[in-house]
Write an enzyme that holds these catalytic residues in place. Structure first.
Site, short mmCIF file in Angstrom:
data_model
loop_
_atom_site.label_atom_id
_atom_site.label_comp_id
_atom_site.label_asym_id
_atom_site.label_seq_id
_atom_site.Cartn_x
_atom_site.Cartn_y
_atom_site.Cartn_z
N GLY A 295 0.85 -1.18 0.08
CA GLY A 295 0.11 0.06 0.00
C GLY A 295 0.73 1.13 -0.04
CB SER A 296 0.07 4.48 1.38
OG SER A 296 -1.28 4.43 0.75
CB VAL A 297 4.78 1.91 3.25
CG1 VAL A 297 6.07 1.67 3.50
CG2 VAL A 297 3.96 1.81 4.49
CG MET A 298 5.49 0.86 -3.48
SD MET A 298 7.14 0.45 -3.12
CE MET A 298 6.87 -1.21 -2.97
CE LYS A 299 -0.12 6.79 -2.35
NZ LYS A 299 -1.31 7.07 -1.30
#
Lengths: 578, 394
Positions: A295-299
């Site tokens: 999820g957003s941690v990848m941003k």
């Protein structure tokens, strides 16, 4: 006439002849046994006489980074009964009675094990050393004691999922026990000897001994206190948020040393049962074996790549309409919000999916995937645990089902269509904040030989992911996430400056997602000289809380407590009211 | 030619030095074998490696004295007291059954503590002495008759054999049967009698073996031993394995592995297996050869004995030692079932050693009165020589 018979003694030649003929037969038999069949009987005698015993080498201990013992071996005895020596029921009865008393069991149980068996029968394993010594002094018929060792874990189940366990043959089967088995086990020795009927070595017999070489101690990067802390917080978080599993990893982002690794589900030493198929899935360490969509941690990775390429800066702006349309597919923001004009920092702060798509479109597929590789995704990290998953990155060069589409690239930018392990994720974030080096995550700090020689394992740089400047920028952006101007984020530690990012993802199942969520939060502290990097992950939390809501507070408390413990001076003023 | 030979006077001549030498060689070999075969068991059982050899040497010394006395004692004295000797023997054997010491389910010993004797061992000699007297006193026709020959013979043998059988000691009973039947035959029994005896004997052994558990096990172990090395045939296969393992030259004196409790009774009945394992074919064949030499020399003494009594006693003693040796070795090598008799001279066992040495003394004493020893040269032998010469001429 009696006298005449005395002279008729030719009769003696009949018995003489018969006995002589029998003697010839015996002679033939001796030649047969001692010349013709000598080899066969020599072999048979050898088989019966020769016995060999493995002499287990003393297995090394497993210590935490400060020398606290996490796993150690103690001397024990295995108790055998020689069925041959127990052939005489009278002797066996006396010995069985005494043995049962010494072992605190009943005679019938012992007899049941021996009845109908041949050779030496194992009665009990790992009898305590002192108990074995006193049993030996009883000198019971046919009772044989063989030295063995048992593995003890003085801290109980602490770090069990890291330490693993050993089998009956003293070989590691899971965790560090398995991964570092060659180092811990040493080289087993062997005793070969001729034995008498009860198994005792024959004094004059050939006796060959290979002396065992003691194993080395393994010093882990794990800190017992931090491990305890992580395990408690994980258990507490899972309970609070109704999660089925999860992990908390604490890493030194500069070196890749794992300071704590808690993961659930796991096993307990007290209920460990190798024959229970339901337990086998717990034997793997979930932090390295289980994949999830981050999820957003990848941003953070997406932003790091775009900034490193000079394509955007934290202040680059774009206008969010709530929707990014790729090849006719509409990708929407979390909860369907529309954010309007935003900076890249804002994209991370509000975790705007379209912003991540904005950045990855600038990067292009090839460059983005090159950065994913440099950050260590899609391949094992090389941590010292077995069963590590490689993760899955959808790329155009393979035949996927469903087939690759540019939409995949867009979703990967905010952490979907990509599977990673917790250990991969935390290593990548470490590279993003530590100055740009992808460090190999590792659990073994040093090994110590029996003679005290210590062999340090040096931190290893796997790759150069981004520039130092980019890394400094990312730290600032992540700080803005947990400490927004005029705003509040539950991931903010009380006493330390920090950076962080949450992630909330659905659980990928074939061709879709199920309705549970993985809430995660990655954070580091202090801001300028990060000492710890923490990844908190709660699997399948049924409360439908976001990473910020569920995992953020866990990081916040952990950061404060850990840094206190590590004697790091607080660098953020306590806020009086919140 | 001595004076005695010329005059036919009853006077002792030169003893048979070959028998004397054989006795010496076998006795010394026996002491070495007992030492080597017994130190492990001695140490394990009594905490003294020399436990057995010390006792065996003591008994050998007693045997030496008995033999020296026997060599110098005119054997006819035994004939004179044969009934007393026999009565004493039967009384002692009965005493064994009543007040004997029981070891491993068998009552074979008299006495207590350090000093025990095994009456069955010297009973073999006393039976020979008595039976020789009884047979020598009978006319040929009487021996061949049922009521004066076969029947009393069976009663005498049955009494002694039965008492020993009750101990029980099958091997010793069988030895006595072989000795007495041989003496009966040499004394002039007919073929029909021999056949009847053989048939009855086989029947008796079969019956006895089938009723007595451990002996039946041993017999079936003999037939099944190879298929079950550690089971019923353990005892016999272990001996065979040890002998085979010895090869031609053996593992070396003292180096037996079998004596570490693999071969049961390794210092007594099983001593031949230890010899075979430690010293190889060289020693086993040598021992066999020595016994055969002793037997032929013994029969030679019988043939040349001065009287019927001496002839029968010599026959008995030669048959005893040879048959008992072959029963033992045959059993150890699994040619025949194991019956449990000691190997003369070589097995540990005081009474057995002393009895055998005493018997050798008697045999040597008989040889001193033999035709070739200068103690005997009467008309009968002259007449016989003339017969041979006349036959050649014819």
């Amino acid at each position: 006439m009696a006298h005449q018979r005395a002279h008729g003694t030719r009769r003696v030649w009949l018995p003489a002849g018969l006995l002589g003929a029998f003697a010839l037969l015996v002679f033939g038999r001796l030649v047969q046994l001692q010349v013709l069949q000598h080899d066969r009987y020599a072999e048979l005698a050898n088989q019966e006489l020769i016995s060999d015993n493995t002499i287990y080498a003393a297995r090394g201990s497993i210590l935490d980074r400060n020398g606290n013992v996490l796993a150690a071996s103690v001397d024990t005895w295995d108790v055998y009964v020689s069925t041959r020596a127990w052939k005489d029921p009278a002797k066996a009865g006396v010995a069985a009675k005494a043995l049962a008393k010494a072992l605190n069991t009943d005679v019938a149980a012992i007899q049941a094990k021996v009845t109908g068996r041949t050779g030496d029968v194992i009665i009990t394993r790992d009898l305590e050393y002192e108990a074995g010594k006193s049993l030996a002094t009883l000198n019971l018929d046919g009772v044989v004691l063989m030295p063995n060792t048992a593995r003890v874990y003085p801290e109980g189940d602490l770090a069990a999922s890291v330490l693993g366990f050993i089998g009956q043959d003293n070989t590691g089967l899971a965790g560090i026990e398995a991964a570092e088995n060659d180092i811990l086990q040493g080289k087993p020795g062997k005793a070969v000897y001729e034995r008498d009927t009860v198994g005792e070595p024959i004094p004059l017999g050939r006796y060959v001994v290979d002396q065992p070489q003691a194993g080395r101690d393994v010093v882990l990067t794990i800190d017992r206190y931090l491990q305890q802390l992580a395990e408690e917080r994980l258990a507490q978080g899972m309970k609070e948020h109704n999660a089925r599993g999860g992990s908390i990893t604490i890493m030194d982002p500069m070196t890749g040393e794992i300071l704590a690794s808690a993961s659930q589900p796991s096993f307990s030493y007290s209920t460990l049962d190798l024959s229970d198929p339901k337990q086998t899935e717990f034997f793997k360490n979930a932090s390295v074996a289980n994949m999830y969509e981050p999820g957003s941690v990848m941003k953070i990775v997406t932003a790091a790549a775009a900034i490193d390429q000079g394509l955007v800066t934290p202040d680059t702006t774009y206008v969010d309409t709530g929707v990014a349309s790729i090849y006719g597919i509409e990708l929407r923001n979390w909860s369907g919000e529309v954010w309007g004009k935003q900076t890249m920092t804002g994209v991370l702060q509000h975790s705007i999916n379209t912003g991540a798509v904005f950045m990855v479109e600038k990067l292009g597929q090839e460059k983005f995937h090159r950065y994913l590789d440099a950050f260590g995704f899609g391949k094992p990290t090389g941590i010292e645990l077995q069963g590590e998953a490689t993760g899955v990155i959808r790329t155009p060069d393979k035949n996927w089902d469903p087939p690759w589409s540019p939409v995949d690239l867009a979703t990967q930018a905010f952490g979907q269509s990509i599977s990673v392990t917790p250990i991969q994720m935390i290593s990548a974030i470490a590279a993003a904040i530590n100055g740009g080096n992808l460090m190999r995550p590792h659990l073994v700090k040093a090994t110590i030989a029996a003679d005290g020689t210590r062999n340090e394992i040096q931190p290893e740089i796997v790759d150069r992911a981004i520039s130092e400047a980019t890394s400094a920028t990312i730290r600032k952006m992540m700080n803005a996430v947990v400490d927004p101007v005029g705003g509040y984020n539950p991931g903010k530690p009380q006493e330390y400056t920090a950076g962080g990012k949450s992630g909330t993802a659905n659980v990928a199942i074939p061709n879709g997602y199920d309705d549970t969520q993985i809430a995660s939060f990655v954070g580091f502290a202090p801001l300028d000289n990060p000492r710890i990097l923490v990844l908190v992950k709660l699997d399948e939390n049924q409360d439908f809380l976001t990473g910020t809501q569920a995992a953020g507070p866990i990081f916040s408390k952990l950061a404060d407590d850990s840094l206190h413990y590590l004697n790091v001076l607080p660098d953020a003023p306590k806020r009086v009211s919140r | 030619m001595t004076a005695a030979s010329r005059t036919g006077e009853w006077a002792p001549g030169r003893p048979d030095f070959a028998l004397l030498a054989l006795t010496a060689v076998l006795t010394i070999t026996g002491l070495v074998a007992v030492w080597s075969a017994s130190f492990v068991i001695g140490l394990a059982t009594f905490g003294d490696a020399n436990y057995f050899i010390v006792r065996q040497v003591a008994w050998a010394a007693l045997g030496l004295v008995l033999m020296a006395v026997a060599i110098r004692t005119d054997y006819r004295i035994y004939r004179k007291y044969s009934v007393v000797i026999m009565a004493g023997t039967i009384a002692t054997l009965a005493a064994v059954l009543l007040v004997g010491v029981e070891v491993n389910g068998a009552r074979r010993w008299l006495g207590s503590g350090q000093l025990t004797v095994q009456p069955a061992e010297f009973a073999k000699l006393t039976v020979i002495l008595y039976l020789a007297a009884w047979l020598a006193s009978k006319e040929n026709s009487a021996i061949r008759s049922v009521e004066h020959g076969l029947f009393p013979f069976i009663v005498i043998i049955g009494l002694v054999g039965g008492l020993i059988m009750l101990e029980p000691s099958l091997g010793t009973t069988m030895t006595i049967l072989v000795i007495t039947v041989t003496m009966f035959w040499v004394a002039g029994a007919s073929f029909t009698q021999m056949l009847a005896l053989g048939f009855a004997g086989a029947l008796a052994i079969g019956l006895l073996a089938s009723v007595s558990g451990y002996r039946a096990d041993r017999l079936s172990g003999f037939f099944n031993g190879a298929s079950d090395p550690a089971g019923g045939g353990f005892q016999t296969l272990q001996s065979v394995m040890a002998i085979g393992n010895g090869g031609i030259h053996g593992l070396g004196l003292g180096a037996s592995r079998g004596k570490f409790f693999y071969i049961p009774e390794s210092h007594t009945d099983g001593v031949f297996a230890i010899i075979g394992e430690e010293l190889g074919l060289v020693a086993t064949v040598a021992v066999l050869f020595l016994f055969m030499l002793l037997m032929f020399r013994g029969f030679q003494v019988a043939r040349r004995a001065r009287d019927e009594y001496g002839m029968l006693v010599a026959t008995g003693i030669a048959t005893w030692i040879a048959s008992q040796a072959l029963l033992n070795i045959g059993g150890i090598t699994r040619i025949i079932p194991l019956t449990g008799v000691p190997l003369p001279f070589l097995s540990f066992g005081g009474t057995a050693l002393a009895s055998v040495m005493f018997a050798m003394g008697v045999l040597i004493n008989i040889s001193r009165y033999g035709r070739d020893r200068g103690g005997y040269n009467d008309e009968h032998s002259a007449a016989r020589r003339r017969r041979v010469i006349s036959r050649r001429r014819a």
